[in-house]
Design a protein around this motif. Structure first.
Motif, PDB file in Angstrom:
ATOM      1  N   ASP A   1      81.350  22.982   1.610  1.00 36.48           N
ATOM      2  CA  ASP A   1      81.947  21.658   1.569  1.00 36.48           C
ATOM      3  C   ASP A   1      81.394  20.828   0.416  1.00 36.48           C
ATOM      4  O   ASP A   1      80.319  21.121  -0.121  1.00 36.48           O
ATOM      5  CB  ASP A   1      81.683  20.912   2.887  1.00 36.48           C
ATOM      6  CG  ASP A   1      82.234  21.645   4.083  1.00 36.48           C
ATOM      7  OD1 ASP A   1      83.444  21.527   4.342  1.00 36.48           O
ATOM      8  OD2 ASP A   1      81.455  22.355   4.757  1.00 36.48           O
TER       9      ASP A   1
ATOM     10  N   TYR B   1      80.909  16.552  -0.464  1.00 34.39           N
ATOM     11  CA  TYR B   1      80.981  15.184   0.023  1.00 34.39           C
ATOM     12  C   TYR B   1      80.869  14.250  -1.177  1.00 34.39           C
ATOM     13  O   TYR B   1      79.912  14.321  -1.944  1.00 34.39           O
ATOM     14  CB  TYR B   1      79.865  14.912   1.021  1.00 34.39           C
ATOM     15  CG  TYR B   1      79.918  15.806   2.241  1.00 34.39           C
ATOM     16  CD1 TYR B   1      80.599  15.418   3.390  1.00 34.39           C
ATOM     17  CD2 TYR B   1      79.308  17.060   2.228  1.00 34.39           C
ATOM     18  CE1 TYR B   1      80.659  16.250   4.505  1.00 34.39           C
ATOM     19  CE2 TYR B   1      79.362  17.898   3.333  1.00 34.39           C
ATOM     20  CZ  TYR B   1      80.039  17.492   4.462  1.00 34.39           C
ATOM     21  OH  TYR B   1      80.103  18.321   5.561  1.00 34.39           O
TER      22      TYR B   1
ATOM     23  N   TYR C   1      77.629  12.570  -5.150  1.00 32.96           N
ATOM     24  CA  TYR C   1      78.280  13.690  -4.475  1.00 32.96           C
ATOM     25  C   TYR C   1      77.246  14.749  -4.123  1.00 32.96           C
ATOM     26  O   TYR C   1      76.219  14.880  -4.783  1.00 32.96           O
ATOM     27  CB  TYR C   1      79.430  14.285  -5.292  1.00 32.96           C
ATOM     28  CG  TYR C   1      79.055  15.003  -6.564  1.00 32.96           C
ATOM     29  CD1 TYR C   1      78.835  16.389  -6.574  1.00 32.96           C
ATOM     30  CD2 TYR C   1      78.961  14.325  -7.786  1.00 32.96           C
ATOM     31  CE1 TYR C   1      78.523  17.050  -7.752  1.00 32.96           C
ATOM     32  CE2 TYR C   1      78.649  14.985  -8.954  1.00 32.96           C
ATOM     33  CZ  TYR C   1      78.431  16.355  -8.936  1.00 32.96           C
ATOM     34  OH  TYR C   1      78.125  17.014 -10.108  1.00 32.96           O
TER      35      TYR C   1
ATOM     36  N   LEU D   1      75.472  14.389   8.009  1.00 37.38           N
ATOM     37  CA  LEU D   1      75.709  13.699   6.746  1.00 37.38           C
ATOM     38  C   LEU D   1      74.993  12.360   6.813  1.00 37.38           C
ATOM     39  O   LEU D   1      75.187  11.591   7.761  1.00 37.38           O
ATOM     40  CB  LEU D   1      77.212  13.480   6.539  1.00 37.38           C
ATOM     41  CG  LEU D   1      77.627  12.509   5.435  1.00 37.38           C
ATOM     42  CD1 LEU D   1      77.284  13.079   4.058  1.00 37.38           C
ATOM     43  CD2 LEU D   1      79.115  12.182   5.533  1.00 37.38           C
TER      44      LEU D   1
ATOM     45  N   THR E   1      78.370  16.357  11.063  1.00 40.96           N
ATOM     46  CA  THR E   1      79.427  16.952  10.246  1.00 40.96           C
ATOM     47  C   THR E   1      80.527  17.558  11.107  1.00 40.96           C
ATOM     48  O   THR E   1      81.676  17.618  10.690  1.00 40.96           O
ATOM     49  CB  THR E   1      78.839  18.020   9.314  1.00 40.96           C
ATOM     50  OG1 THR E   1      78.065  18.962  10.087  1.00 40.96           O
ATOM     51  CG2 THR E   1      77.928  17.394   8.259  1.00 40.96           C
TER      52      THR E   1
ATOM     53  N   HIS F   1      85.411  13.920   2.137  1.00 44.76           N
ATOM     54  CA  HIS F   1      84.937  15.256   2.476  1.00 44.76           C
ATOM     55  C   HIS F   1      86.045  16.240   2.111  1.00 44.76           C
ATOM     56  O   HIS F   1      87.158  16.145   2.641  1.00 44.76           O
ATOM     57  CB  HIS F   1      84.615  15.315   3.975  1.00 44.76           C
ATOM     58  CG  HIS F   1      84.244  16.684   4.474  1.00 44.76           C
ATOM     59  ND1 HIS F   1      84.272  17.018   5.815  1.00 44.76           N
ATOM     60  CD2 HIS F   1      83.833  17.801   3.819  1.00 44.76           C
ATOM     61  CE1 HIS F   1      83.907  18.277   5.960  1.00 44.76           C
ATOM     62  NE2 HIS F   1      83.645  18.770   4.760  1.00 44.76           N
TER      63      HIS F   1
ATOM     64  N   VAL G   1      83.433   7.825   1.961  1.00 46.48           N
ATOM     65  CA  VAL G   1      83.005   9.163   1.551  1.00 46.48           C
ATOM     66  C   VAL G   1      84.177  10.102   1.771  1.00 46.48           C
ATOM     67  O   VAL G   1      84.783  10.113   2.855  1.00 46.48           O
ATOM     68  CB  VAL G   1      81.781   9.649   2.362  1.00 46.48           C
ATOM     69  CG1 VAL G   1      81.482  11.109   2.054  1.00 46.48           C
ATOM     70  CG2 VAL G   1      80.561   8.795   2.058  1.00 46.48           C
TER      71      VAL G   1
END
Length: 488
Positions: free
Chosen positions: A63, A65, A57, A105, A119, A75, A73
């Protein structure tokens, strides 16, 4: 009236009513304090179920992820834990296989692939990578100025996600090492990575080797087959804690490198695995904290002037540290083995220790194992491996203080961070309104501590605090009437 020398004091009616008034005020304040204590009882702000095992992570200012072994993944919003997007992959996310820049990302998966996403394109469950490539098993990833440094077993690469191309590539034979291993950190002193016998500093502009710092340890750190338990950074320092699997006998190691001076400032190597396991560690700008044997956590200042021992048995990567506090995911109730503590079972006592005085600031019991602690800003993050969720906690211990405020006076904020369905709780077997819930609160949900009219509708303006105020005003009026009449 005198009260000394054992003389009996009489209580007038006026004094009794005044006492009732004071009691009402105190009762009202006590009710508020009790409500605050109830809110502060859990450090959990939210928890996000991910539908599998959390393998990696990454946290940004806004944010989070979360990579899983179920080819996706998640978000989520950092403040609330609310789902933002799901990225479907062709394979599970590699441990440590997530890197995030301001605009991209980057995800490394177990099938030796690397994918780049914008993103800004992440919304819902429909995301298409802007760049893909084959990449051998990664041993580390870090970002700086929109670029990504990637270490693999074969070499070091710097990727420009926006251009979809590598700036340069440097292979192990050019570094005169047999292999590369974690940690990999992009620091002010250059890109720091571990070779088979030394720590290497590489110029990020040219890809040339700048400095080689030998370990000078009983056994060199070989973590190709065993990923390090913990890699942390603070200021100029990079810290590594984990197993040394080279040679006939496994052993353990913790070291801290100063990336400004390019020297070791702390090294602790232990030959006997059973007596001195080191499965958790962290570094601050002034001290290193790490497991040192069963039931022992060592905290030592980096200038060597202070050392303190804490009697805990942390989970794998179960230590996080800031300048003010040390956080330990204590699994002392487990039976320790040579191969490490069982990650799938047993309760965890999460303890926050003040670094000044070493007293316990707060603690919280989870029914499940909590690992992979990370301190970031006001948050403390941890992985519940058994339940497949990421837990966000307040470093202060007051989870309610970090929960987003309600946007509607009738609807208190209750994050719904169950990204893959299912309910999540605070680890104590009870639902936590600040953790994951099965759905958003509605206008018909009564607020805790308030009266309802019998059909689950909140009576506006009539709460426990309101009743206390009414009683208080009534008591004052009675007292004033008595005073006007002059009665006792």
């Amino acid at each position: 009236m005198a009260t000394a020398h054992g003389m009996k004091r009489h209580t007038s009616r006026r004094q009794f009513v005044s006492g009732a008034v004071c009691g009402s005020i105190v009762g009202g304040l006590a009710g508020r304090a009790a409500g605050a204590r109830a809110q502060e009882r859990s450090p959990i702000v939210w928890s996000a179920s991910v539908g599998g095992t959390v393998t990696a992570y990454a946290v940004t200012a806004t944010d989070v992820y979360i990579g899983t072994d179920r080819n996706r993944v998640r978000h989520v919003d950092r403040a609330s834990g609310e789902p933002v997007a799901t990225v479907d992959l062709e394979a599970g996310v590699h441990p440590g296989g997530i890197a995030v820049t301001d605009e991209h990302l980057v995800v490394a998966t177990r099938d030796d692939r690397l994918a780049v996403y914008r993103t800004a394109d992440l919304a819902g469950d429909d995301a298409t990578p802007t760049y893909r490539t084959q990449l051998p098993r990664p041993v580390g990833m870090d970002t700086r100025d929109g670029l990504v440094a990637l270490g693999t077993r074969d070499g070091l690469f710097v990727l420009d996600p926006a251009a979809g191309a590598f700036r340069w590539q440097l292979f192990t034979d050019e570094l005169d090492v047999d292999f590369l291993a974690p940690p990999l950190v992009w620091s002010d002193g250059g890109i720091v990575l571990t070779g088979d016998t030394s720590v290497l500093f590489v110029d990020p502009e040219t890809g040339e080797l700048s400095v080689r710092v030998p370990f000078e340890a009983p056994n060199h750190v070989d973590v190709l087959s065993h990923l390090p338990a913990a890699i942390t950074t603070a200021g100029p320092y990079v810290a590594y804690t984990g197993s040394d699997t080279h040679g006939c006998c496994p052993s353990w190691a913790t070291f801290v490198v100063d990336t400004e001076t390019r020297e070791f400032v702390y090294r602790d190597f232990a030959r006997t695995s059973d007596a001195t396991p080191q499965r958790a560690g962290a570094v601050t700008e002034s001290a290193v904290v790490h497991q040192r044997g069963h039931g022992t956590v060592r905290r030592r200042s980096l200038d060597g002037t202070d050392e303190f021992q804490l009697d805990y048995d942390p989970r794998l990567d179960g230590i996080a540290a800031t300048t003010d506090r040390t956080f330990v995911a204590d699994g002392s109730g487990l039976e320790a083995t040579n191969t490490g503590q069982n990650l799938e079972r047993g309760p965890t006592e999460l303890v926050a220790v003040d670094n000044e005085g070493y007293g316990s600031a707060w603690s919280h019991t989870f029914d499940t194992p909590i690992t992979r602690l990370r301190a970031d800003g006001e948050f403390l993050f941890g992985v519940d491996r058994a339940e497949g969720r990421l837990v966000a906690m307040a470093q202060s211990g007051d989870g309610a203080a970090l929960r987003p405020a309600a946007t509607d006076s009738e609807t208190p904020s209750q994050p719904t961070a169950t990204a893959s369905g299912g309910t999540a709780d605070d680890g104590s077997g009870t639902s936590n309104p600040g953790a994951a819930s099965t759905g958003p609160a509605t206008a018909t949900t009564p607020r805790r501590g308030f009266l309802t009219n019998g059909d689950d509708q909140v009576l506006e303006g009539v709460g426990l605090t309101g009743l206390s105020i009414v009683i208080t005003i009534g008591g004052i009026l009675v007292t004033l009437c008595d005073m006007v009449r002059g009665g006792n």
